[in-house]
Motif scaffolding. Structure first.
Motif, PDB file in Angstrom:
ATOM      1  N   ALA A 210       0.852  -1.191   0.000  1.00  0.00           N
ATOM      2  CA  ALA A 210       0.000   0.000   0.000  1.00  0.00           C
ATOM      3  C   ALA A 210       0.881   1.232   0.000  1.00  0.00           C
ATOM      4  O   ALA A 210       1.902   1.276   0.692  1.00  0.00           O
ATOM      5  N   ARG A 211       0.478   2.252  -0.769  1.00  0.00           N
ATOM      6  CA  ARG A 211       1.292   3.471  -0.918  1.00  0.00           C
ATOM      7  C   ARG A 211       0.407   4.701  -0.725  1.00  0.00           C
ATOM      8  O   ARG A 211      -0.752   4.722  -1.141  1.00  0.00           O
ATOM      9  N   PHE A 212       0.975   5.719  -0.110  1.00  0.00           N
ATOM     10  CA  PHE A 212       0.296   7.007  -0.036  1.00  0.00           C
ATOM     11  C   PHE A 212       0.410   7.740  -1.360  1.00  0.00           C
ATOM     12  O   PHE A 212       1.452   7.708  -2.025  1.00  0.00           O
ATOM     13  N   LEU A 213      -0.656   8.408  -1.734  1.00  0.00           N
ATOM     14  CA  LEU A 213      -0.683   9.364  -2.827  1.00  0.00           C
ATOM     15  C   LEU A 213      -1.137  10.710  -2.272  1.00  0.00           C
ATOM     16  O   LEU A 213      -1.663  10.769  -1.150  1.00  0.00           O
ATOM     17  N   PRO A 214      -0.969  11.804  -3.030  1.00  0.00           N
ATOM     18  CA  PRO A 214      -1.425  13.106  -2.512  1.00  0.00           C
ATOM     19  C   PRO A 214      -2.932  13.131  -2.264  1.00  0.00           C
ATOM     20  O   PRO A 214      -3.680  12.255  -2.718  1.00  0.00           O
ATOM     21  N   GLU A 215      -3.327  14.138  -1.518  1.00  0.00           N
ATOM     22  CA  GLU A 215      -4.750  14.417  -1.262  1.00  0.00           C
ATOM     23  C   GLU A 215      -5.445  13.285  -0.520  1.00  0.00           C
ATOM     24  O   GLU A 215      -6.620  12.971  -0.773  1.00  0.00           O
ATOM     25  N   GLY A 216      -4.738  12.638   0.411  1.00  0.00           N
ATOM     26  CA  GLY A 216      -5.387  11.663   1.284  1.00  0.00           C
ATOM     27  C   GLY A 216      -5.773  10.364   0.629  1.00  0.00           C
ATOM     28  O   GLY A 216      -6.787   9.755   1.008  1.00  0.00           O
ATOM     29  N   VAL A 217      -4.998   9.903  -0.337  1.00  0.00           N
ATOM     30  CA  VAL A 217      -5.296   8.659  -1.050  1.00  0.00           C
ATOM     31  C   VAL A 217      -4.284   7.587  -0.670  1.00  0.00           C
ATOM     32  O   VAL A 217      -3.091   7.860  -0.524  1.00  0.00           O
ATOM     33  N   PRO A 250     -10.398  10.658   7.150  1.00  0.00           N
ATOM     34  CA  PRO A 250     -10.276   9.321   6.551  1.00  0.00           C
ATOM     35  C   PRO A 250      -9.490   9.379   5.250  1.00  0.00           C
ATOM     36  O   PRO A 250      -9.518  10.394   4.531  1.00  0.00           O
ATOM     37  N   TYR A 251      -8.791   8.313   4.966  1.00  0.00           N
ATOM     38  CA  TYR A 251      -8.141   8.171   3.669  1.00  0.00           C
ATOM     39  C   TYR A 251      -9.110   7.553   2.670  1.00  0.00           C
ATOM     40  O   TYR A 251     -10.045   6.839   3.041  1.00  0.00           O
ATOM     41  N   ARG A 252      -8.895   7.850   1.406  1.00  0.00           N
ATOM     42  CA  ARG A 252      -9.648   7.186   0.343  1.00  0.00           C
ATOM     43  C   ARG A 252      -8.767   6.078  -0.226  1.00  0.00           C
ATOM     44  O   ARG A 252      -7.652   6.335  -0.689  1.00  0.00           O
ATOM     45  N   VAL A 253      -9.255   4.841  -0.185  1.00  0.00           N
ATOM     46  CA  VAL A 253      -8.483   3.685  -0.625  1.00  0.00           C
ATOM     47  C   VAL A 253      -8.857   3.331  -2.056  1.00  0.00           C
ATOM     48  O   VAL A 253     -10.041   3.152  -2.376  1.00  0.00           O
ATOM     49  N   VAL A 254      -7.865   3.260  -2.923  1.00  0.00           N
ATOM     50  CA  VAL A 254      -8.050   2.882  -4.324  1.00  0.00           C
ATOM     51  C   VAL A 254      -7.320   1.562  -4.540  1.00  0.00           C
ATOM     52  O   VAL A 254      -6.139   1.434  -4.202  1.00  0.00           O
ATOM     53  N   ARG A 255      -8.021   0.587  -5.090  1.00  0.00           N
ATOM     54  CA  ARG A 255      -7.424  -0.732  -5.272  1.00  0.00           C
ATOM     55  C   ARG A 255      -6.689  -0.822  -6.605  1.00  0.00           C
ATOM     56  O   ARG A 255      -7.182  -0.385  -7.656  1.00  0.00           O
ATOM     57  N   LEU A 256      -5.509  -1.400  -6.550  1.00  0.00           N
ATOM     58  CA  LEU A 256      -4.734  -1.699  -7.753  1.00  0.00           C
ATOM     59  C   LEU A 256      -5.131  -3.074  -8.277  1.00  0.00           C
ATOM     60  O   LEU A 256      -5.580  -3.922  -7.517  1.00  0.00           O
ATOM     61  N   PRO A 257      -4.958  -3.335  -9.568  1.00  0.00           N
ATOM     62  CA  PRO A 257      -5.273  -4.675 -10.082  1.00  0.00           C
ATOM     63  C   PRO A 257      -4.317  -5.709  -9.518  1.00  0.00           C
ATOM     64  O   PRO A 257      -3.190  -5.396  -9.120  1.00  0.00           O
ATOM     65  N   ALA A 258      -4.760  -6.941  -9.475  1.00  0.00           N
ATOM     66  CA  ALA A 258      -3.896  -8.033  -9.040  1.00  0.00           C
ATOM     67  C   ALA A 258      -2.823  -8.280 -10.089  1.00  0.00           C
ATOM     68  O   ALA A 258      -3.104  -8.314 -11.292  1.00  0.00           O
ATOM     69  N   ALA A 259      -1.588  -8.437  -9.642  1.00  0.00           N
ATOM     70  CA  ALA A 259      -0.494  -8.729 -10.570  1.00  0.00           C
ATOM     71  C   ALA A 259      -0.542 -10.193 -10.989  1.00  0.00           C
ATOM     72  O   ALA A 259      -0.977 -11.051 -10.228  1.00  0.00           O
ATOM     73  N   PRO A 260      -0.086 -10.497 -12.189  1.00  0.00           N
ATOM     74  CA  PRO A 260      -0.059 -11.903 -12.619  1.00  0.00           C
ATOM     75  C   PRO A 260       0.964 -12.686 -11.806  1.00  0.00           C
ATOM     76  O   PRO A 260       1.923 -12.128 -11.273  1.00  0.00           O
ATOM     77  N   THR A 261       0.748 -13.972 -11.700  1.00  0.00           N
ATOM     78  CA  THR A 261       1.697 -14.834 -10.997  1.00  0.00           C
ATOM     79  C   THR A 261       2.993 -14.931 -11.787  1.00  0.00           C
ATOM     80  O   THR A 261       2.983 -15.233 -12.980  1.00  0.00           O
ATOM     81  N   LEU A 262       4.105 -14.642 -11.119  1.00  0.00           N
ATOM     82  CA  LEU A 262       5.424 -14.731 -11.737  1.00  0.00           C
ATOM     83  C   LEU A 262       6.278 -15.711 -10.950  1.00  0.00           C
ATOM     84  O   LEU A 262       6.283 -15.690  -9.715  1.00  0.00           O
TER      85      LEU A 262
END
Length: 275
Positions: A210-217, A250-262
């Protein structure tokens, strides 16, 4: 009080360690060096790059077309290429200056050799290659990838990593939190309790999850349904959604896509994520 700078803030350059024959990249060195050269060119399109390497001829050859004003090569011995973890952390001091903090790097709990990597920051400072004063924090083991900040007083980390044995094993959670607040100028530390990713040598670096982005994301990874880590990753996402910043927002949580199995050459999972 110091202020730990968020990653999207202005910076004077990027630090990179070049792959060489004594690193884990040796079996595929030519291909990996070509990839690093592509990364280097992308960085130098916008800002300055400092390359650390025991063999300066290799990056000079592959980056012969680079603007010399955008490239510094420092000839130093290294064990591996993860400057994200053994490079300095930048803070804004009370007097408005930027200071660099040098923590101990012990290769994620003494899993690998780190005798040369652990000295890179100090040696760069002695060479006059770093643009800011350097403060010695070697009494604490801390990797750059193990801590995230929103730049507004919050540090986020994982319990699995910072409480793992062979880092600061004589310190409990309260002591580690106190040290992070004092050294990085944090007003609060958020401990993420979930998020195991198979194949991860770091014991759960937050920058994989999980990573912080600007504006509380906060951006957070996902896992494929039915995978061994799916339930734990979803538990992490629920915890992140309940977090608040140092001012109670509160933070706004944005989900990233699942990475392929490597898989690696031995068919072992690699900890691939988009974080």
């Amino acid at each position: 009080m110091n202020r730990f700078r968020a990653e999207w803030e202005q910076q004077s350059g990027v630090l990179m360690a070049w792959p060489h024959g004594d690193t884990d990249w040796a079996p595929m060195l030519g291909r990996v060096q070509a990839c690093y050269a592509d990364i280097a060119r992308a960085i130098m399109a916008d800002e300055h790059l400092m390359v650390v390497t025991p063999d300066p001829d290799a990056p000079r050859r592959l980056l012969a077309d680079a603007d010399p004003r955008r490239l510094t090569i420092a000839c130093l011995p290294t064990n591996d290429t993860w400057t994200r973890d053994y490079g300095p952390l930048a803070v804004d001091a009370d007097d408005g200056s930027t200071r660099l903090l040098d923590f101990t790097f012990n290769a994620w709990g003494m899993k690998f050799a780190a005798d040369r990597d652990n000295l890179v920051t100090e040696r760069l400072h002695r060479l006059g290659a770093l643009p800011c004063p350097l403060d010695n924090h070697r009494d604490m083991v801390l990797e750059g990838g193990s801590v995230e900040t929103d730049g507004r007083g919050t540090v986020m980390t994982t319990a699995a990593c910072l409480l793992a044995p062979n880092r600061n094993d004589a310190w409990n959670r309260e002591r580690i939190e106190r040290e992070l607040c004092q050294r990085l100028g944090a007003r609060q530390v958020l401990w993420v309790e979930h998020g195991h990713v198979a194949g991860d040598d770091t014991d759960g670096h937050i920058d994989t999850l999980a990573r912080f982005l600007p504006e509380g994301v906060i951006v957070a990874i996902a896992a494929e349904p039915g995978s061994a880590e799916h339930d734990d990753i979803e538990a992490m996402a629920r915890q992140l959604a309940a977090l608040r910043d140092a001012d109670g927002r509160p933070y706004r949580v944005v989900r990233l896509p699942a990475a392929p199995t490597l898989l690696d050459a031995d068919d072992q999972r690699l900890p691939a994520t988009y974080a």
